[in-house]
Design a protein around this motif. Structure first.
Motif, PDB file in Angstrom:
ATOM      1  N   PRO A  81       0.818  -1.313  -0.068  1.00  0.00           N
ATOM      2  CA  PRO A  81       0.111  -0.027  -0.007  1.00  0.00           C
ATOM      3  C   PRO A  81       0.608   1.280  -0.180  1.00  0.00           C
ATOM      4  O   PRO A  81       0.570   2.288  -0.738  1.00  0.00           O
ATOM      5  N   LEU A  82       2.070   1.249   0.541  1.00  0.00           N
ATOM      6  CA  LEU A  82       2.760   2.347   0.795  1.00  0.00           C
ATOM      7  C   LEU A  82       3.537   2.465  -0.629  1.00  0.00           C
ATOM      8  O   LEU A  82       3.535   3.933  -1.249  1.00  0.00           O
ATOM      9  N   LEU A  83       3.708   1.680  -1.372  1.00  0.00           N
ATOM     10  CA  LEU A  83       4.155   1.748  -2.801  1.00  0.00           C
ATOM     11  C   LEU A  83       3.402   2.209  -3.532  1.00  0.00           C
ATOM     12  O   LEU A  83       3.560   2.924  -4.584  1.00  0.00           O
ATOM     13  N   GLU A  84       1.879   1.801  -3.617  1.00  0.00           N
ATOM     14  CA  GLU A  84       0.953   2.249  -4.422  1.00  0.00           C
ATOM     15  C   GLU A  84       0.691   3.823  -4.260  1.00  0.00           C
ATOM     16  O   GLU A  84       0.394   4.589  -5.189  1.00  0.00           O
ATOM     17  N   MET A  85       1.112   4.122  -2.980  1.00  0.00           N
ATOM     18  CA  MET A  85       0.888   5.698  -2.712  1.00  0.00           C
ATOM     19  C   MET A  85       1.856   6.637  -3.368  1.00  0.00           C
ATOM     20  O   MET A  85       1.509   7.955  -4.055  1.00  0.00           O
ATOM     21  N   LEU A  86       2.860   6.176  -3.934  1.00  0.00           N
ATOM     22  CA  LEU A  86       3.991   6.713  -4.793  1.00  0.00           C
ATOM     23  C   LEU A  86       3.249   7.340  -6.033  1.00  0.00           C
ATOM     24  O   LEU A  86       3.197   8.707  -6.268  1.00  0.00           O
ATOM     25  N   GLY A  87       2.833   6.353  -6.920  1.00  0.00           N
ATOM     26  CA  GLY A  87       2.120   6.651  -8.028  1.00  0.00           C
ATOM     27  C   GLY A  87       3.441   7.380  -9.146  1.00  0.00           C
ATOM     28  O   GLY A  87       4.435   7.846  -8.710  1.00  0.00           O
ATOM     29  N   GLU A  88       3.387   7.123 -10.266  1.00  0.00           N
ATOM     30  CA  GLU A  88       4.405   7.402 -11.184  1.00  0.00           C
ATOM     31  C   GLU A  88       4.583   8.731 -11.183  1.00  0.00           C
ATOM     32  O   GLU A  88       5.537   9.466 -11.604  1.00  0.00           O
TER      33      GLU A  88
END
Length: 267
Positions: A81-88
């Motif tokens: 979930p934390l990595l998904e928060m990054l966003g391109e």
């Protein structure tokens, strides 16, 4: 508050980027920046940059994602979930990555700085040798001394009545001088580390005292060689693009690789 409660609160928290989420989880666990730095072996400045979502202060996408995964494991949080928060859109593009000015051409700490004591000692020896040669040249030449003639006092060969010469005494047998020992060719130092890059990657190497011997971002075709005091601490950002040799032997990086990032110690 239990780890599960912290995980649920952080997972459900509304933060645009992962930095605030990680900071909230750290504060709930009562951990200081110094304690996190000691556990993860990241600097306090890097941890503050991540918690403030200041990604431009960190070294590219690969480094950032590995950093977040390591921090999440320490706080017992799910990393996805934390990595998904990054966003391109939040990650710097390859053209926007802040690349060191040397682009991998930064050599290890200058030779004269790492060997200042040895160079100073060599200079003193050179001065002393020069002084001795000058002093010897100012002394009057010694008179030539004539060595006394060498008298052969070896016993003469005794011929018995039969007319055959007696066998030679072992003590008077000619001895052969031993042949000089073969000179071994120089070998590569057992503490030499070399790196060959087949693609874009970043690297940091520290010696036994924690001093940084080499750091920077490197590209395809570059090679770096350093020598220092082991054990070495290595931090490699893209393992698949780096070949490491230690004392002339290849080092297998795969057992240390996580998400194509390796952090380990070479004894």
């Amino acid at each position: 508050m239990s780890d599960q409660d912290i995980t649920d609160d952080v997972t459900n928290a509304s933060h645009p980027f992962p930095g605030g989420t990680l900071r909230q989880a750290r504060e709930q666990k009562g951990l200081t920046l110094g304690e996190v730095s000691e556990a993860l072996k990241f600097s306090v400045r890097q941890i503050e940059a991540l918690e403030n979502d200041d990604f431009q202060q960190l070294q590219g996408k690969t480094f950032l994602r590995g950093f977040i995964r390591a921090y999440a494991r320490l706080l017992k949080l799910p990393p996805d979930p934390l990595l998904e928060m990054l966003g391109e859109q939040s990650l710097p593009s390859p053209e926007q990555i802040v690349v060191p000015a040397n682009m991998g051409e930064t050599n290890p700490i200058p030779f004269y700085r790492r060997h200042a004591k040895k160079l100073g000692f060599a200079a003193i020896l050179l001065l002393l040798s020069g002084g001795m040669i000058w002093f010897a040249g100012t002394q009057p030449a010694m008179k030539h001394q004539v060595s006394p003639p060498i008298v052969d006092i070896a016993p003469k060969e005794v011929v018995p009545a039969g007319g055959q010469p007696a066998p030679a005494n072992d003590a008077t047998a000619t001895t052969q001088e031993p042949l000089p020992a073969a000179i071994s060719p120089p070998v590569e130092s057992a503490t030499t580390l070399s790196f060959e890059f087949s693609g874009r990657s970043w690297l940091e190497v520290k010696d036994a005292s924690g001093q940084v011997l080499l750091t920077g971002e490197f590209s395809d075709g570059q090679k770096q060689v350093i020598t220092g005091k082991p054990p070495y601490q290595l931090w490699i950002g893209r393992v698949s693009a780096v070949k490491v040799s230690y004392g002339g032997h290849d080092v297998d990086l795969q057992p240390h690789a996580r998400e194509d990032v390796a952090r380990f110690t070479l004894e």
